[in-house]
Structures are given as structure tokens and as C-alpha cells.
Design an enzyme around this catalytic site. Structure first.
Site, PDB file in Angstrom:
ATOM      1  N   GLY A  26       0.843  -1.188   0.000  1.00  0.00           N
ATOM      2  CA  GLY A  26       0.000   0.000   0.000  1.00  0.00           C
ATOM      3  C   GLY A  26       0.881   1.242   0.000  1.00  0.00           C
ATOM      4  CG  PHE A  52       1.342   8.462   5.763  1.00  0.00           C
ATOM      5  CD1 PHE A  52       2.156   8.646   6.872  1.00  0.00           C
ATOM      6  CD2 PHE A  52       1.651   9.139   4.595  1.00  0.00           C
ATOM      7  CE1 PHE A  52       3.248   9.505   6.822  1.00  0.00           C
ATOM      8  CE2 PHE A  52       2.740   9.998   4.538  1.00  0.00           C
ATOM      9  CZ  PHE A  52       3.529  10.178   5.640  1.00  0.00           C
ATOM     10  CB  SER A  53      -1.608   2.327   3.767  1.00  0.00           C
ATOM     11  OG  SER A  53      -0.438   1.556   3.568  1.00  0.00           O
ATOM     12  CE  LYS A  85       3.866   0.222   3.167  1.00  0.00           C
ATOM     13  NZ  LYS A  85       3.383   1.602   3.356  1.00  0.00           N
ATOM     14  CD  GLU A 140       9.992   1.063   4.614  1.00  0.00           C
ATOM     15  OE1 GLU A 140       9.542   1.012   3.437  1.00  0.00           O
ATOM     16  OE2 GLU A 140       9.723   1.978   5.404  1.00  0.00           O
ATOM     17  CB  CYS A 162     -10.469  14.328  -1.710  1.00  0.00           C
ATOM     18  SG  CYS A 162     -10.185  12.569  -1.978  1.00  0.00           S
ATOM     19  CB  CYS A 177      -7.577   9.219  -3.952  1.00  0.00           C
ATOM     20  SG  CYS A 177      -8.095  10.799  -4.637  1.00  0.00           S
ATOM     21  CB  CYS A 233      -5.934  14.014  -4.685  1.00  0.00           C
ATOM     22  SG  CYS A 233      -7.672  14.354  -4.375  1.00  0.00           S
TER      23      CYS A 233
HETATM   24 ZN   LIG Z   1      -8.160  12.429  -3.042  1.00  0.00          ZN
END
Ligand SMILES: [Zn+2]
Length: 198
Positions: A17, A20-21, A23, A90, A149, A184, A187
Site C-alpha cells: 500500500g 501512511f496506510s 503497513k 520496506e 479529499c 487517491c 488527487c
Molecule cells: Zn483524493
């Protein structure tokens, strides 16, 4: 020990991912669960990553687990004796040899949890990750929250002085919060290559 795949010795899990997801948080969670089940767990990571203290994996949420830092994939087989589960943090920073090294460890009966970025800041596949995703028994692709967003973010936005990084910038710059955001697809932005802009 209860095995997920009873008829084979080991298997490969991939957790990927954007930044900041969560992992590293997920990697630590899986290895802690293995330890609760009475298994021996080890985390290995490449020396390149020194955002936090060497010798630990630390998630952005603050979870922490001791890790052995290695210079190259060939160092890993010598470390795993006596362990049931080996996490690789990593993993995208390791050279291509990591694929065959991990394959050999899985063949030898180890459960491997490989964790890392699936895309670089341009959105291109990162390092050996495509090959690992293809070979894995289990794959989880985590989403972060888009910094712009608030939607689900699958990409890593690189910022230089607050502006989108050019597409021809260096792939690997280990940095902190001010240089990267989760975004996303809509963005996510890349500036024109610096050479073309000049
Ligand atoms: Zn977005």
C-alpha cells in the site's frame, strides 16, 4: 502448530500500500499474533531505512518491534535459524535477488510476511514488489486516507517545497511527514520533468 496451508511447509504473505496506510502496524500485528501462538518471529529490514532508530520497526501509529538490519538479501538466510515467521519490512528497497532468497526460505518451511510500498511516488511498480505480489499465497493492499479529499488513498504523493515532485526525481528519498502524503488517484500529482521544464 496450526498451519494455514497444511500440505506445504511455508508460504509468502505480502502487505502493501502507499505510505501512511498502516503497513508496518499490520506487520507488527501479525508477528505479535504468531508470538502469542508460541512461534518465534523475526523482522528483517534493509539498512537504507533509518527514519527511526536502527534496530526497530516503528509504525507511524507508534507500535514498535525489534528488527535486524541487513545490507543485502543474501544476509537473510543466515539469520532465520530457529524462527517460524520472518517479517520483511520496506521490502521494496531490496534488490531483485530478494525474490529468490524469500522463495528459498518459503520452500524451506518458513512463513514470510513481506511488507512495503507497491508503487513509487510516480505510481510505478516499486522494486521487486510486482514479482512478490505474483508469487505470494496471500496479498493485502492497504489504503491510507487521501490528504487532499479524505477518500481512500492508494498512492504516495511526493512534495518538494510543498509542490508536487517532478516525474524524473530520484525514486528513493527516505523522508518524513513534510515530504510525503497519501493521495487517491484523482488527487495524486506529478510535476513535469525538471529537464523539460527547464
Ligand atoms: Zn483524493
Amino acid at each position: 502448530m496450526i498451519r494455514l496451508f497444511p500440505n506445504c511447509g511455508g508460504w509468502l504473505e505480502v502487505v502493501c500500500g502507499p505510505m501512511f496506510s498502516g503497513k508496518s502496524e499490520e506487520l507488527i500485528r501479525r508477528l505479535r499474533r504468531a508470538e502469542i501462538a508460541g512461534q518465534r518471529a523475526l523482522i528483517v529490514k534493509p539498512r537504507l531505512d533509518d527514519r527511526y532508530d536502527i534496530g526497530h520497526v516503528v509504525s507511524h501509529a507508534g507500535a514498535r518491534m525489534r528488527a535486524v538490519v541487513v545490507d543485502e538479501p543474501a544476509d537473510i538466510p543466515g539469520l532465520v535459524d530457529g524462527y517460524d515467521v520472518v517479517g520483511i519490512d520496506e521490502v521494496q528497497f531490496f534488490p531483485p535477488e530478494i525474490v529468490l532468497i524469500l522463495d528459498g526460505l518459503v520452500e524451506g518451511g518458513l512463513r514470510i510476511v513481506a511488507c512495503g510500498l507497491d508503487q513509487d511516488f510516480r505510481g510505478f511498480p516499486f522494486g521487486a514488489m510486482p514479482e512478490l505480489l505474483c508469487r505470494a499465497e496471500l496479498v493485502d493492499k492497504l489504503q491510507a486516507v487521501c490528504h487532499s479529499c479524505g477518500g481512500p488513498a492508494t498512492m504516495t504523493q511526493r512534495l518538494v517545497d510543498g509542490a508536487p515532485a517532478p516525474a524524473d526525481g530520484a525514486t528513493i528519498v527516505v523522508g518524513a511527514l513534510e515530504q510525503y502524503e497519501a493521495r487517491c488517484r484523482s488527487c495524486h500529482q506529478l510535476a513535469a520533468p525538471a529537464l523539460a521544464a527547464g
